[in-house]
Design a protein around this motif. Structure first.
Motif, PDB file in Angstrom:
ATOM      1  N   GLU A  86       3.107 -15.249  19.806  1.00 43.97           N
ATOM      2  CA  GLU A  86       2.861 -13.855  19.441  1.00 43.97           C
ATOM      3  C   GLU A  86       1.640 -13.737  18.551  1.00 43.97           C
ATOM      4  N   LYS A  87       0.878 -12.680  18.739  1.00 44.44           N
ATOM      5  CA  LYS A  87      -0.294 -12.419  17.919  1.00 44.44           C
ATOM      6  C   LYS A  87      -0.105 -11.105  17.180  1.00 44.44           C
ATOM      7  N   LEU A  88      -0.343 -11.146  15.881  1.00 43.32           N
ATOM      8  CA  LEU A  88      -0.215  -9.941  15.075  1.00 43.32           C
ATOM      9  C   LEU A  88      -1.527  -9.175  15.053  1.00 43.32           C
ATOM     10  N   THR A  89      -1.421  -7.854  14.974  1.00 43.42           N
ATOM     11  CA  THR A  89      -2.615  -7.028  14.855  1.00 43.42           C
ATOM     12  C   THR A  89      -3.149  -7.120  13.422  1.00 43.42           C
ATOM     13  N   ARG A  90      -4.377  -6.674  13.220  1.00 41.64           N
ATOM     14  CA  ARG A  90      -4.957  -6.694  11.870  1.00 41.64           C
ATOM     15  C   ARG A  90      -4.150  -5.825  10.919  1.00 41.64           C
ATOM     16  N   LYS A  91      -3.653  -4.718  11.414  1.00 39.30           N
ATOM     17  CA  LYS A  91      -2.858  -3.824  10.583  1.00 39.30           C
ATOM     18  C   LYS A  91      -1.565  -4.498  10.147  1.00 39.30           C
ATOM     19  N   GLN A  92      -0.944  -5.256  11.059  1.00 42.83           N
ATOM     20  CA  GLN A  92       0.286  -5.969  10.718  1.00 42.83           C
ATOM     21  C   GLN A  92       0.015  -7.097   9.727  1.00 42.83           C
ATOM     22  N   LEU A  93      -1.102  -7.800   9.915  1.00 42.56           N
ATOM     23  CA  LEU A  93      -1.465  -8.867   8.982  1.00 42.56           C
ATOM     24  C   LEU A  93      -1.726  -8.315   7.587  1.00 42.56           C
ATOM     25  N   LEU A  94      -2.421  -7.170   7.526  1.00 43.87           N
ATOM     26  CA  LEU A  94      -2.683  -6.538   6.232  1.00 43.87           C
ATOM     27  C   LEU A  94      -1.376  -6.113   5.575  1.00 43.87           C
ATOM     28  N   GLY A  95      -0.487  -5.529   6.364  1.00 43.32           N
ATOM     29  CA  GLY A  95       0.793  -5.094   5.833  1.00 43.32           C
ATOM     30  C   GLY A  95       1.617  -6.255   5.305  1.00 43.32           C
ATOM     31  N   ALA A  96       1.656  -7.363   6.064  1.00 46.02           N
ATOM     32  CA  ALA A  96       2.412  -8.539   5.637  1.00 46.02           C
ATOM     33  C   ALA A  96       1.835  -9.124   4.353  1.00 46.02           C
ATOM     34  N   THR A  97       0.510  -9.133   4.253  1.00 48.17           N
ATOM     35  CA  THR A  97      -0.149  -9.671   3.055  1.00 48.17           C
ATOM     36  C   THR A  97       0.148  -8.817   1.831  1.00 48.17           C
ATOM     37  N   LEU A  98       0.061  -7.490   1.976  1.00 46.69           N
ATOM     38  CA  LEU A  98       0.337  -6.592   0.853  1.00 46.69           C
ATOM     39  C   LEU A  98       1.793  -6.710   0.401  1.00 46.69           C
ATOM     40  N   ALA A  99       2.712  -6.800   1.374  1.00 54.27           N
ATOM     41  CA  ALA A  99       4.127  -6.918   1.029  1.00 54.27           C
ATOM     42  C   ALA A  99       4.399  -8.220   0.276  1.00 54.27           C
ATOM     43  N   PHE A 100       3.748  -9.302   0.711  1.00 53.89           N
ATOM     44  CA  PHE A 100       3.926 -10.594   0.038  1.00 53.89           C
ATOM     45  C   PHE A 100       3.377 -10.547  -1.385  1.00 53.89           C
ATOM     46  N   LEU A 101       2.206  -9.949  -1.560  1.00 57.06           N
ATOM     47  CA  LEU A 101       1.618  -9.827  -2.896  1.00 57.06           C
ATOM     48  C   LEU A 101       2.491  -8.950  -3.793  1.00 57.06           C
ATOM     49  N   GLY A 102       3.031  -7.878  -3.221  1.00 61.01           N
ATOM     50  CA  GLY A 102       3.909  -7.010  -3.992  1.00 61.01           C
ATOM     51  C   GLY A 102       5.179  -7.719  -4.422  1.00 61.01           C
ATOM     52  N   MET A 103       5.760  -8.503  -3.506  1.00 60.52           N
ATOM     53  CA  MET A 103       6.960  -9.273  -3.841  1.00 60.52           C
ATOM     54  C   MET A 103       6.664 -10.258  -4.969  1.00 60.52           C
ATOM     55  N   THR A 104       5.491 -10.900  -4.902  1.00 58.40           N
ATOM     56  CA  THR A 104       5.098 -11.855  -5.941  1.00 58.40           C
ATOM     57  C   THR A 104       4.968 -11.164  -7.293  1.00 58.40           C
ATOM     58  N   ALA A 105       4.367  -9.973  -7.298  1.00 55.30           N
ATOM     59  CA  ALA A 105       4.194  -9.226  -8.551  1.00 55.30           C
ATOM     60  C   ALA A 105       5.532  -8.836  -9.156  1.00 55.30           C
ATOM     61  N   VAL A 106       6.488  -8.432  -8.308  1.00 51.16           N
ATOM     62  CA  VAL A 106       7.801  -8.032  -8.805  1.00 51.16           C
ATOM     63  C   VAL A 106       8.559  -9.230  -9.365  1.00 51.16           C
ATOM     64  N   VAL A 107       8.527 -10.358  -8.641  1.00 45.10           N
ATOM     65  CA  VAL A 107       9.276 -11.542  -9.065  1.00 45.10           C
ATOM     66  C   VAL A 107       8.703 -12.125 -10.352  1.00 45.10           C
ATOM     67  N   LEU A 108       7.354 -12.237 -10.423  1.00 46.71           N
ATOM     68  CA  LEU A 108       6.739 -12.813 -11.622  1.00 46.71           C
ATOM     69  C   LEU A 108       6.793 -11.857 -12.809  1.00 46.71           C
ATOM     70  N   ASN A 109       6.747 -10.540 -12.520  1.00 53.10           N
ATOM     71  CA  ASN A 109       6.891  -9.513 -13.549  1.00 53.10           C
ATOM     72  C   ASN A 109       5.899  -9.696 -14.701  1.00 53.10           C
ATOM     73  N   GLY A 110       4.657  -9.998 -14.337  1.00 56.33           N
ATOM     74  CA  GLY A 110       3.616 -10.116 -15.348  1.00 56.33           C
ATOM     75  C   GLY A 110       3.540 -11.449 -16.043  1.00 56.33           C
ATOM     76  N   GLN A 111       4.447 -12.369 -15.739  1.00 55.51           N
ATOM     77  CA  GLN A 111       4.443 -13.697 -16.359  1.00 55.51           C
ATOM     78  C   GLN A 111       3.955 -14.715 -15.339  1.00 55.51           C
ATOM     79  N   PHE A 112       2.653 -14.941 -15.324  1.00 54.56           N
ATOM     80  CA  PHE A 112       2.046 -15.771 -14.297  1.00 54.56           C
ATOM     81  C   PHE A 112       2.068 -17.248 -14.696  1.00 54.56           C
ATOM     82  N   VAL A 113       3.242 -17.708 -15.063  1.00 49.11           N
ATOM     83  CA  VAL A 113       3.408 -19.118 -15.427  1.00 49.11           C
ATOM     84  C   VAL A 113       4.566 -19.679 -14.614  1.00 49.11           C
ATOM     85  N   LEU A 114       4.263 -20.553 -13.675  1.00 42.17           N
ATOM     86  CA  LEU A 114       5.289 -21.192 -12.869  1.00 42.17           C
ATOM     87  C   LEU A 114       5.513 -22.613 -13.376  1.00 42.17           C
TER      88      LEU A 114
END
Length: 231
Positions: A49-77
């Motif tokens: 399967e090949k994703l469209t550019r719009k789907q790739l952008l959406g998946a990337t934004l959702a992943f970045l948003g999930m990361t921001a919520v989980v880390l909650n401003g504490q960028f120390v892993l």
């Protein structure tokens, strides 16, 4: 069906819970919530399967948003190789489980599939408890109202109903679109924590939530791919 019991049952829960013994809850949450990313990779590899550019952008934004919520401003892993690898194993188990479910939904009902998942999940976890019997809690602990009530909720709601709903969603929406909604888990957790535990909602949560919702909108309004729908 045995593979379903392993990936969606015994191995998934075993690796996720063991990961929490070696690494932080943040690391575990971040890695496990990356499931949509690995599900997309598996679908693209196995079903071409090949994703469209719009789907790739959406998946990337959702992943970045999930990361921001989980880390909650504490960028120390706090890296923990054993714990992080166990969390990654749990993530891959759930992604693989979702792909296998998609392959079986055309021939079997959701209820039948989930009966097999729990049967083989129990069957394949049994050797672990035979090897480590000390991990089985005492009967008097299980019989307390609080523990019994929690187990009842986990078995009926979090297991039976949610697994059946997940199978139905994969059958009707496909693996990629269904697993993308995993990105909503941190939002649901944060909102519930604010309502029940009075935890503070930060700007990182709000910004991450916006990215997640925008990403899901872009991905779900992208062109549907015929390959997964016909898989």
């Amino acid at each position: 069906m045995v593979a379903l019991g392993l990936t969606g049952g015994s191995l998934y829960f075993l690796t996720e819970n063991m990961a929490l013994e070696y690494t932080t809850a943040t690391n575990t949450s971040l890695i496990v919530c990356s499931c949509p990313l690995f599900s997309t990779i598996m679908i693209c590899c196995f079903f071409k399967e090949k994703l469209t550019r719009k789907q790739l952008l959406g998946a990337t934004l959702a992943f970045l948003g999930m990361t921001a919520v989980v880390l909650n401003g504490q960028f120390v892993l706090h890296l923990s190789p054993i714990g992080d690898m166990l969390a990654l194993a749990a993530c891959l188990c759930w992604a693989g489980y979702s792909v296998i479910v998609r392959m079986l939904t055309e021939g079997y009902s959701s209820l039948f599939i989930n009966r097999k998942i729990f049967f083989y999940g129990l069957l394949t976890i049994a050797p672990w408890f035979m090897a480590f019997p000390e991990q089985i809690p005492a009967v008097e602990q299980l019989a307390t109202p609080v523990v019994y009530g929690n187990l009842l909720f986990l078995s009926v709601v979090a297991s039976l109903l949610c697994y059946c709903f997940w199978t139905v969603c994969i059958k009707n929406l496909g693996v990629i679109e269904t697993t993308n909604y995993v990105y909503l888990n941190p939002i649901a957790t944060m909102v519930t924590a604010a309502l029940v535990l009075s935890e503070r909602i930060t700007i990182w949560f709000l910004a991450g939530s916006v990215l997640i919702l925008l990403g899901l909108y872009l991905h779900n309004t992208g062109e549907k791919n015929v390959s997964e729908e016909s898989a």
